[in-house]
Design a protein around this motif. Structure first.
Motif, PDB file in Angstrom:
ATOM      1  N   ASP A   1       0.720  -1.194   0.209  1.00 53.55           N
ATOM      2  CA  ASP A   1      -0.137  -0.271   0.179  1.00 53.55           C
ATOM      3  C   ASP A   1       0.644   1.166  -0.322  1.00 53.55           C
ATOM      4  O   ASP A   1       0.339   3.049   0.293  1.00 53.55           O
ATOM      5  CB  ASP A   1      -0.934  -0.130   1.490  1.00 53.55           C
ATOM      6  CG  ASP A   1       0.095   0.129   2.645  1.00 53.55           C
ATOM      7  OD1 ASP A   1       0.856  -0.393   2.575  1.00 53.55           O
ATOM      8  OD2 ASP A   1      -0.715   0.868   3.426  1.00 53.55           O
TER       9      ASP A   1
ATOM     10  N   GLU B   1      -5.742  -9.435  -6.754  1.00 49.39           N
ATOM     11  CA  GLU B   1      -5.376  -8.857  -5.614  1.00 49.39           C
ATOM     12  C   GLU B   1      -6.814  -7.934  -5.772  1.00 49.39           C
ATOM     13  O   GLU B   1      -8.013  -7.698  -6.750  1.00 49.39           O
ATOM     14  CB  GLU B   1      -4.530  -7.674  -5.920  1.00 49.39           C
ATOM     15  CG  GLU B   1      -3.447  -7.893  -6.721  1.00 49.39           C
ATOM     16  CD  GLU B   1      -2.336  -7.249  -6.996  1.00 49.39           C
ATOM     17  OE1 GLU B   1      -3.058  -5.546  -7.447  1.00 49.39           O
ATOM     18  OE2 GLU B   1      -0.859  -7.042  -7.203  1.00 49.39           O
TER      19      GLU B   1
ATOM     20  N   ARG C   1      -9.064  -5.161  -2.414  1.00 50.70           N
ATOM     21  CA  ARG C   1      -8.932  -4.246  -1.261  1.00 50.70           C
ATOM     22  C   ARG C   1     -10.420  -4.707  -0.562  1.00 50.70           C
ATOM     23  O   ARG C   1     -11.815  -4.876  -1.379  1.00 50.70           O
ATOM     24  CB  ARG C   1      -9.079  -2.712  -1.387  1.00 50.70           C
ATOM     25  CG  ARG C   1      -8.038  -2.770  -2.128  1.00 50.70           C
ATOM     26  CD  ARG C   1      -7.734  -0.934  -2.149  1.00 50.70           C
ATOM     27  NE  ARG C   1      -6.159  -0.785  -3.107  1.00 50.70           N
ATOM     28  CZ  ARG C   1      -5.074  -0.024  -2.601  1.00 50.70           C
ATOM     29  NH1 ARG C   1      -5.124  -0.286  -1.224  1.00 50.70           N
ATOM     30  NH2 ARG C   1      -3.619  -0.335  -2.764  1.00 50.70           N
TER      31      ARG C   1
ATOM     32  N   ASN D   1     -10.720  -1.072   6.594  1.00 51.30           N
ATOM     33  CA  ASN D   1     -10.077  -1.182   5.816  1.00 51.30           C
ATOM     34  C   ASN D   1      -8.767  -2.024   6.034  1.00 51.30           C
ATOM     35  O   ASN D   1      -8.481  -2.087   6.414  1.00 51.30           O
ATOM     36  CB  ASN D   1     -10.585   0.277   4.940  1.00 51.30           C
ATOM     37  CG  ASN D   1      -9.221   1.393   4.615  1.00 51.30           C
ATOM     38  OD1 ASN D   1      -8.002   0.828   4.651  1.00 51.30           O
ATOM     39  ND2 ASN D   1      -9.707   2.085   5.839  1.00 51.30           N
ATOM     40  N   GLY D   2      -8.685  -2.546   4.133  1.00 47.31           N
ATOM     41  CA  GLY D   2      -8.239  -3.656   4.069  1.00 47.31           C
ATOM     42  C   GLY D   2      -7.399  -3.716   2.470  1.00 47.31           C
ATOM     43  O   GLY D   2      -8.192  -2.997   1.921  1.00 47.31           O
ATOM     44  N   GLN D   3      -6.157  -4.407   2.309  1.00 39.06           N
ATOM     45  CA  GLN D   3      -5.757  -5.094   1.024  1.00 39.06           C
ATOM     46  C   GLN D   3      -5.519  -6.722   1.343  1.00 39.06           C
ATOM     47  O   GLN D   3      -4.776  -6.630   1.717  1.00 39.06           O
ATOM     48  CB  GLN D   3      -5.455  -3.776   0.630  1.00 39.06           C
ATOM     49  CG  GLN D   3      -3.528  -3.850   1.029  1.00 39.06           C
ATOM     50  CD  GLN D   3      -4.540  -2.297   2.096  1.00 39.06           C
ATOM     51  OE1 GLN D   3      -4.819  -1.353   1.757  1.00 39.06           O
ATOM     52  NE2 GLN D   3      -3.437  -2.020   3.508  1.00 39.06           N
TER      53      GLN D   3
ATOM     54  N   TYR E   1      -2.948  -8.897  -0.958  1.00 34.76           N
ATOM     55  CA  TYR E   1      -1.782  -8.725  -2.261  1.00 34.76           C
ATOM     56  C   TYR E   1      -1.803 -10.276  -2.113  1.00 34.76           C
ATOM     57  O   TYR E   1      -1.458 -11.239  -1.227  1.00 34.76           O
ATOM     58  CB  TYR E   1      -1.009  -8.552  -1.949  1.00 34.76           C
ATOM     59  CG  TYR E   1      -1.382  -6.985  -2.229  1.00 34.76           C
ATOM     60  CD1 TYR E   1      -1.821  -6.324  -3.494  1.00 34.76           C
ATOM     61  CD2 TYR E   1      -1.589  -6.352  -1.104  1.00 34.76           C
ATOM     62  CE1 TYR E   1      -1.732  -4.452  -3.385  1.00 34.76           C
ATOM     63  CE2 TYR E   1      -1.872  -4.555  -0.734  1.00 34.76           C
ATOM     64  CZ  TYR E   1      -2.612  -4.175  -2.445  1.00 34.76           C
ATOM     65  OH  TYR E   1      -2.369  -3.041  -2.431  1.00 34.76           O
TER      66      TYR E   1
ATOM     67  N   TYR F   1      -5.015  -5.213   7.500  1.00 37.39           N
ATOM     68  CA  TYR F   1      -5.715  -4.624   7.519  1.00 37.39           C
ATOM     69  C   TYR F   1      -6.085  -3.590   9.072  1.00 37.39           C
ATOM     70  O   TYR F   1      -5.259  -3.709   9.785  1.00 37.39           O
ATOM     71  CB  TYR F   1      -7.265  -5.809   7.271  1.00 37.39           C
ATOM     72  CG  TYR F   1      -7.759  -6.068   8.534  1.00 37.39           C
ATOM     73  CD1 TYR F   1      -7.904  -5.795  10.256  1.00 37.39           C
ATOM     74  CD2 TYR F   1      -6.882  -7.444   8.317  1.00 37.39           C
ATOM     75  CE1 TYR F   1      -8.532  -7.261  10.846  1.00 37.39           C
ATOM     76  CE2 TYR F   1      -7.330  -8.857   9.476  1.00 37.39           C
ATOM     77  CZ  TYR F   1      -8.046  -8.082  11.307  1.00 37.39           C
ATOM     78  OH  TYR F   1      -7.814  -9.359  11.891  1.00 37.39           O
TER      79      TYR F   1
ATOM     80  N   GLY G   1     -12.825  -3.140  -6.167  1.00 32.57           N
ATOM     81  CA  GLY G   1     -12.271  -2.979  -7.260  1.00 32.57           C
ATOM     82  C   GLY G   1     -11.970  -3.321  -8.799  1.00 32.57           C
ATOM     83  O   GLY G   1     -13.448  -3.272  -9.009  1.00 32.57           O
TER      84      GLY G   1
END
Length: 939
Positions: A419, A481, A483, A492-494, A496, A536, A632
């Motif tokens: 990020d 990927e 989010r 929130n988070g992501q 990968y 996250y 996304g």
């Protein structure tokens, strides 16, 4: 409300350049009066002698300091503490711009610029409340002085300046810099220390830096080849794979990878040396220098800070400041090109606790710390570090190679900071080529993930039809990927992918599309093995209300390393993961995700759940499940969105070009009919002129922004796209043509007072147009502002709502959109003017060419027609990416797309009828003047 932005740095640079020019001419005169009083008598000024160019470069490099730390100073000069939120840290730099030998061989003459940067607390008032914020402030000093290599003392005097809050320059005269610069620096004496003193209100500033010169004196060859330990059966990447070969660039690659942060794990380390580091959980290789023959030296600090506590914002600069913690070591050694291991011997740094930068020394009796670093060739779920390391007590009896008892292991913690863009101190994008790294899956984790998949999703029926998910057909690793934001948690988070099947897809992603597409068929019973890195954050508590404003509380950061299986037929991801929590490792975490179809529309990318596998809710490691919503864009959606932007660019240029053509036709019409200029509404032309001026002013920054950067947040700013600039050229031409039309209309009304016939009624009628239009436009602006305030208050009632489509429009942007509505009705002033002229009994001429008002009406209506088509054909994107028919420049929606074209067409029809009646009314007069009237008169 965000704090006001700092002062313009370009203005500050301009003032600094002026100061440099002025100070350079006056410095020699000032030094003669202040040097003798501020510097010791042992550093007597001497006459410069001719010095060759290479010697000058060597001298300047010896005194150069790019990153140092300072403490002290008057309380009004800088704030007491650094501010991580605004990247305000105490640092200083010293850059010599002149050096020469003198007639006294023991004295060197030096001129330099010293810059100190630190946090300063400022305040501003908003809505009756006073708010404090911190900004970095820099003060630059132009100094001149002398250095003695015998006493290691450097004394320089001069003056400094900074830009004050009101924009003026604040001066600091009679400043003295006194440094101890070891010549040459060594492992036992590697630091530059000293003070900077000024007037009484300036105070004393203590300086500390790690020597950066090339004249560092390494110890004997035997110390460089000290015993180097690595864990038993550890696969290590070679120098060529890790550093890109053994050429001259190996040093830069080594520094790029090793100057980073590390997580420490202790395994019974004891003794007076390693025992001091028992409480340290984090290590930073803060400074590193190396030579072409493989010699390496470094400055390393230890702390109890958690990983990632220093990182804020989208960009993160490694080595951005000189770290000063309670525990630190200096080390030197050599990079082993054959084994691919860096072997170092370190000594503990002793500093004063009360003033860390006032004194720094190395104790010879505490130089028994061995350090080694290498690049692992195999990754696992628990160890995904680009760089690994080990610390041990080298004074104790050597244990068998590979024994990790009584040692401290280190692993880099910045590998998966997806990020943030990782930049080095020079601003270069940092990445790692990991295409040769192998990944070893944990069979236990995989089996547990499979069991949960079969338990939860095995009976789910595959959706019939053309529904495809990532992992089937044409796809890339970016499709995996995603989010997300939590429903109810407000965070929130992501996530990968680290590996997909046997392909590594992290680092600089050299193992991407080609090699990935050939291996995507590695399925076991229809399932694909995957591993992920998930990050996250969620607020620890509800936001507080202070002074009528919402104050966000600190967020709790979590990172989960997960492995599991993915079903490409159903788009289901099921993984079991681990996380570090309160100093312990928790591996009872289940992550399940259901992806949306590749052809699904809308913002939602899928749904999922992060839950604990522990049944006992009283367990301190148990947590409530987190329902997440994914958002996304798939890779093909990004490609389609970019193609749509290309189409909209063409439409935008075509629309502006047609506007130029219609304006030229109107100019020709006005010149063929001189009386038409006076009958043209100046208000209408002014509105059109401002309409073309607005995009040139407001969208100037868009000319320098890459289209792809709208979709990939980690894309760096690339070279200027010529097409983005050329899109504005037709608008600029249309603006100039509108100015010409405005000038013609204005000139047509400025007739001499004694002219026969007298000045036409349009001069008076234009006032009627303004009396009607201005109140109408102001009323609309008030309504637009009221609607904006209502929306803002509604959003403020739900501060934790995540906005997927970007930030809401500001009041200025909403007013600009309302201005687009005024442009849509650009014919209204002309219609009112024609009605006023008809009421005054003036027939006049056809003022507006049909090409102009019909063509411009079509130009204003076509974006709304396109908006309807776009909503039905193209999928909505996450980032605002509308170039043509942009909601930031006009009002769009189902209702507006019907009302505005109909309203514009109605005004065009009214203008057509008005001009037709005026043309018919003027026809008999022209016939009389052409001969019929003259014939009767002759009879």
């Amino acid at each position: 409300m965000a704090p006001p932005s700092p002062k313009n740095p370009n203005l500050y640079s301009y003032h600094l350049c002026v100061l440099l020019l002025v100070s350079t001419t006056t410095l020699s005169a000032a030094i003669s009066t202040s040097y003798s009083t501020l510097c010791p008598s042992s550093l007597t000024p001497a006459q410069d002698i001719q010095t060759d160019h290479d010697d000058i470069l060597s001298l300047t490099r010896s005194f150069q300091i790019s990153t140092g730390y300072f403490s002290g100073g008057d309380g009004n000069l800088f704030s007491a503490d650094d501010d991580d939120l605004y990247n305000s840290y105490r640092s200083f730099s010293l850059f010599p711009h002149g050096a020469s030998r003198t007639s006294d061989k023991a004295i060197v003459h030096l001129t330099a610029t010293l810059t100190i940067t630190g946090p300063r607390r400022l305040a501003y008032t908003s809505r009756g409340h006073r708010h404090n914020y911190t900004v970095p402030v820099s003060i630059s000093f132009i100094l001149d002085g002398y250095y003695s290599p015998v006493s290691f003392q450097l004394c320089m005097v001069g003056s400094g300046t900074e830009q004050s809050a009101d924009g003026s320059l604040k001066h600091y005269p009679d400043v003295a810099l006194r440094l101890r610069v070891p010549s040459p620096p060594s492992l036992a004496d590697p630091f530059v220390t000293g003070t900077l003193k000024g007037s009484d209100d300036f105070g004393t500033i203590h300086l500390l830096a790690y020597a950066e010169g090339d004249d560092y004196k390494y110890r004997s060859e035997s110390s460089k080849h000290a015993a180097c330990r690595t864990p038993r059966q550890t696969a290590i990447r070679g120098s060529f794979q890790a550093l890109g070969g053994n050429g001259s660039a190996w040093c830069a690659h080594l520094k790029e990878q090793l100057v980073t942060s590390y997580r420490l794990e202790h395994s019974g380390a004891t003794g007076p040396l390693l025992g001091r580091l028992r409480e340290s959980r984090k290590m930073d290789v803060n400074q590193m220098q190396c030579t072409e023959d493989g010699a390496v030296r470094a400055y390393v600090v230890f702390s109890n800070h958690t990983a990632g506590s220093e990182r804020h914002g989208f960009y993160y600069y490694r080595q951005r400041r000189f770290l000063v913690d309670e525990e630190a070591v200096v080390a030197e050694g050599r990079w082993d090109f054959v084994r691919g291991v860096l072997c170092l011997k370190a000594c503990r740094v002793a500093r004063s606790v009360s003033a860390p930068s006032a004194l720094a020394s190395v104790r010879e009796d505490e130089c028994g710390i061995g350090m080694s670093f290498w690049f692992p060739a195999v990754w696992t779920m628990r160890d995904r570090s680009v760089v690994a390391g080990m610390l041990w007590n080298s004074t104790q009896e050597t244990t068998p190679s590979g024994n990790t008892a009584g040692v401290i292991t280190a692993s880099s913690i910045e590998m998966t900071d997806h990020d943030q863009i990782i930049l080095d101190v020079a601003g270069n994008h940092r990445s790692s080529n990991l295409s040769d790294v192998k990944y070893s899956y944990n069979d236990t984790m995989l089996e547990e993930a499979k069991n949960h998949y079969h338990l939860k999703f095995k009976k789910e029926i595959k959706i019939k039809g053309s529904h495809s998910f990532p992992g089937k057909g044409n796809y890339t690793y970016r499709d995996f990927e995603f989010r997300f934001f939590g429903e109810g948690m407000g965070g929130n988070g992501q996530a990968y992918p680290v590996t997909i099947g046997s392909v590594m897809v992290v680092g600089d992603r050299l193992a991407a599309d080609d090699s990935f597409s050939h291996r995507h068929a590695e399925l076991e019973n229809g399932l694909l093995k995957v591993s992920y890195d998930i990050q996250y954050s969620a607020p620890r508590e509800e936001p507080r209300i202070t002074n009528g404003s919402y104050m966000l509380t600190p967020e709790e950061q979590e990172r989960v390393s997960a492995e599991g299986v993915y079903d490409p037929e159903k788009g289901i991801l099921c993984m079991v993961g681990c996380r570090e929590h309160n100093g312990s490792t928790e591996c009872q975490i289940l992550v399940t995700v259901k992806f949306s179809s590749l052809h699904a529309g809308g913002h939602e990318h899928g749904r999922g759940v992060i839950s604990s596998l522990r049944d006992n809710k009283t367990d301190p490691l148990f947590f409530e499940k987190i329902d997440i919503r994914l958002y996304g864009m798939y890779s093909h959606q990004v490609s389609e969105a970019i193609s749509r932007m290309d189409l909209e660019s063409v439409l935008l240029v075509a629309s502006a070009t047609l506007s130029c053509v219609f304006a030229v036709l109107q100019i020709l019409h006005t010149k063929r009919n001189p009386e038409a200029a006076a009958a043209t509404s100046v208000t209408m032309l002014a509105i059109l002129t401002l309409g073309y001026l607005t995009p040139l002013v407001l969208n100037f920054e868009a000319m320098f922004r890459s289209r792809r950067s709208r979709y990939f947040g980690y894309s760096m700013a690339g070279p200027l796209e010529i097409k983005e600039v050329m899109m504005r050229v037709p608008i600029l031409v249309a603006f100039v043509l509108q100015l010409r039309l405005l000038q013609l209309a204005w000139s047509g009304r400025r007739r001499p007072a004694d002219q026969t016939p007298p000045p036409p009624p349009p001069v008076v009628s234009e006032r009627i147009v303004l009396q009607i239009c201005l109140p109408l436009y102001l009323l609309g602006a008030v309504l637009a502002a009221t609607v904006h305030v209502i929306k803002v208050r509604a959003a403020a009632e739900h501060p934790l709502v995540v906005r997927v489509g970007g930030e809401p429009a500001t009041i200025w942007e909403d007013l600009v959109s309302y201005a687009g509505l005024i442009l849509d009705g650009f014919l209204l002033p002309q219609v009112i003017l024609n009605a006023s002229l008809a009421g005054a009994g003036s027939a006049g001429a056809r003022a507006i060419s049909p090409w102009f008002y019909i063509g411009c009406t079509m130009n204003r209506a076509m974006p709304h027609v396109y908006d309807v088509v776009r909503g039905r054909i193209f999928e909505q994107s996450i980032s605002p990416s509308d170039l043509y028919a942009s909601p930031r420049g006009d009002l769009f929606g189902v209702a507006w797309d019907v009302v505005i074209p109909c309203g514009a067409a109605l005004l065009a029809a009214l203008l057509f009828l008005q001009q037709r009646r005026r043309g018919a009314a003027s026809l008999p007069s022209r016939r009389k003047a052409s001969g019929g009237y003259e014939l009767v008169s002759n009879i």
